[in-house]
Design a protein around this motif. Structure first.
Motif: not given
Ligand code: G3H
Length: 491
Positions: A55-60, A145-149, A174-179, A199-204
């Motif tokens: 959702k945080a990536f939202n297709n770029g 450009t970023p790829i996604g998640v 610019g990607n978002t992540a699950v660690m 510090i980071f936007p929600a969900g990143v």
């Protein structure tokens, strides 16, 4: 640690917890010290995490991927400030959790901070000039450009540094992540949960803890992961990748197993080489994927090398990770000491013998004194398996073709180290490794650093290349907008 970081909220976890025990025992007991606990997250929690990242990536078009690189750098700089302030606390946690010496624990954090600074610099360089190419009547604008998640998962031996080795370049592009954090080495991340949230936007960044079947499997099965950044065993990587409904669509960046070879040439300066080889074999008790795991020694100096090397190994200081100049410290994995004993038995059965006077082995619960095995053979488990411990097999060779054969037959191909003086002899040894490993080190141990060098491997050892600059390419894709120039005409 009672909190979970999901979709921008940091809340106490409502489910079960897993205890984290230090490899260090309570004094005078048979009990490992309890140093914390972490949420045993369920498949549902894990799916929430990957959905939040998507959702945080939202297709770029999400807030984070839409930012300019400079806006993301500003945020990353704030994160750096937070790490700087907390580096001692993080290092202490690493030391207690995985038994790494204090010096090396602190180095792990400082190296991570430097890695982030270098990554920021590399991104500034990347975007300094607009990438415009005019060729054959076409004007093209190229943008990374970023790829996604990204799903990033790291091992216990560098729980902090190797998590950030994939996470940071992925985020900054610019990607978002699950660690997904490792069982040994989870507590050292607690401090950064708050930094991520503030510090980071929600969900990143979303953090997942718990066992693999409850976390990595359901995450992969959603098909929402675009990049898998994984450092760990080859078996675990291939199992996890197969859970993805379209594994071929998954971009991979894998740092896997290795069994790096040290070749000692007949003219090697033994006195000079031994300290470097010992450090290569036994830093952090041999629990590094870049460790030297098999020594191939030329017959002309075999006996002398075995004697001098064994003596030097016996002189290493064993003890607690906070003790000054300690080299051998407690092992976090509870099953490891027994596994090492099995490898010794197997080696002896095939004609090997322990050659250091102290003999090595389990000396105090989680402390295993190093074991040097002479007359090692390729059929021994200690030579074939990535054993990740303080045990060093030594083999004798007479012709360089034997080295070549050994290298060709290995399933692994990360690095090699060659010790010798004569440039022609060194060159013939280097030839054995060309097309077989990712890096050859001459008169120096194998290692990942400096982090600006490509870190990769062949065969079962790696897929993709990491380094400060290479990683930026791994975690982005060039997008091209091309237009025919006026002179070339439109049709
Ligand atoms: O365990 C694998 C690490 O990538 C090794 O890194 O060579 O910096 O110790 P290092």
């Amino acid at each position: 640690m009672k909190n979970v970081l999901l979709d921008g909220t940091l809340k106490p976890y409502k489910g079960n917890f897993i205890n984290v025990y230090s490899p260090i025992y309570y004094q005078g007991t048979q009990e490992r010290a309890l140093i914390g606990s972490y949420p045993d997250m369920t498949p549902e929690d894990s799916i929430k995490a990957i959905k939040a990242a998507k959702k945080a990536f939202n297709n770029g078009k999400g807030e984070w991927p839409s930012m300019t690189p400079y806006e993301r750098i500003n945020i990353m700089n704030k994160f750096l400030e937070g790490l700087e302030k907390n580096k001692i606390g993080i290092a202490k946690s690493i030391m207690w959790e995985i038994g790494k010496s204090w010096d090396d624990s602190l180095k792990e954090v400082v190296r991570t901070i430097e890695y982030i600074k270098d990554t920021i610099k590399a991104v500034e360089d990347l975007y300094k000039n607009k990438n415009i190419k005019s060729v054959n009547g076409v004007n093209a604008y190229i943008k990374d450009t970023p790829i996604g998640v990204i799903l990033c998962s790291s091992p216990f031996n560098y729980p902090f540094n190797e998590t950030y080795t994939t996470l940071i370049p992925a985020l900054i592009m610019g990607n978002t992540a699950v660690m997904k954090l490792p069982h040994y080495g989870v507590v050292c991340h607690y401090i950064t949960y708050q930094l991520f949230k503030d510090i980071f936007p929600a969900g990143v960044i979303n953090v997942v803890t718990g066992d693999g079947p409850n976390t990595l499997k359901p995450i992969m099965e959603t098909g929402l992961v675009d990049i898998f950044g994984f450092i760990g065993t080859s078996k675990a990587a291939s199992t996890i990748i197969k859970y993805h409904p379209k594994p071929n669509a998954l971009k991979l960046c894998l740092g896997l197993e290795a069994n790096n070879v040290g070749v000692i040439l007949g003219d090697a300066n033994i006195q000079k080489a031994i300290p470097e080889i010992i450090s290569g074999c036994l830093s952090y008790n041999g629990q590094r994927c870049t460790a030297l795991k098999v020594l191939l020694v030329n017959e002309n100096i075999y006996e002398e090398f075995v004697k001098e090397f064994s003596n030097a190994v016996d002189n290493l200081k064993l003890g607690m990770p906070w003790e000054k100049s300690v080299k051998i410290t407690p092992l976090p994995e509870e099953k490891k000491p027994k596994y090492i004993e099995e490898l010794i038995d197997d080696a002896i059965q095939y004609g090997g013998s322990i050659c250091n006077k102290k003999r090595g082995g389990i000396i105090d619960r989680s402390i295993v004194s190093p074991i040097v095995i002479r007359d090692a053979k390729p059929c021994m488990r200690v030579v074939k398996e990535e054993q990740f411990g303080p045990i060093i097999p030594i083999m004798k060779w007479s012709s360089i073709s034997e080295v070549q054969e050994f290298v060709m037959n290995s399933n692994y191909g990360q690095q090699a180290a060659i010790f010798g003086e004569d440039p022609d002899l060194i060159a013939s040894a280097v030839d054995c490794f060309v097309f077989n490993v990712g890096r050859v080190n001459i008169n120096s141990q194998c290692q990942r650093g400096p982090d600006v060098l490509p870190f990769t491997g062949r065969k079962d050892s790696a897929q993709g290349t990491l380094s400060v600059t290479d990683a930026l390419k791994v975690f982005s894709i060039p997008s091209v907008v091309a237009i025919k120039s006026k002179e070339a005409g439109l049709f």
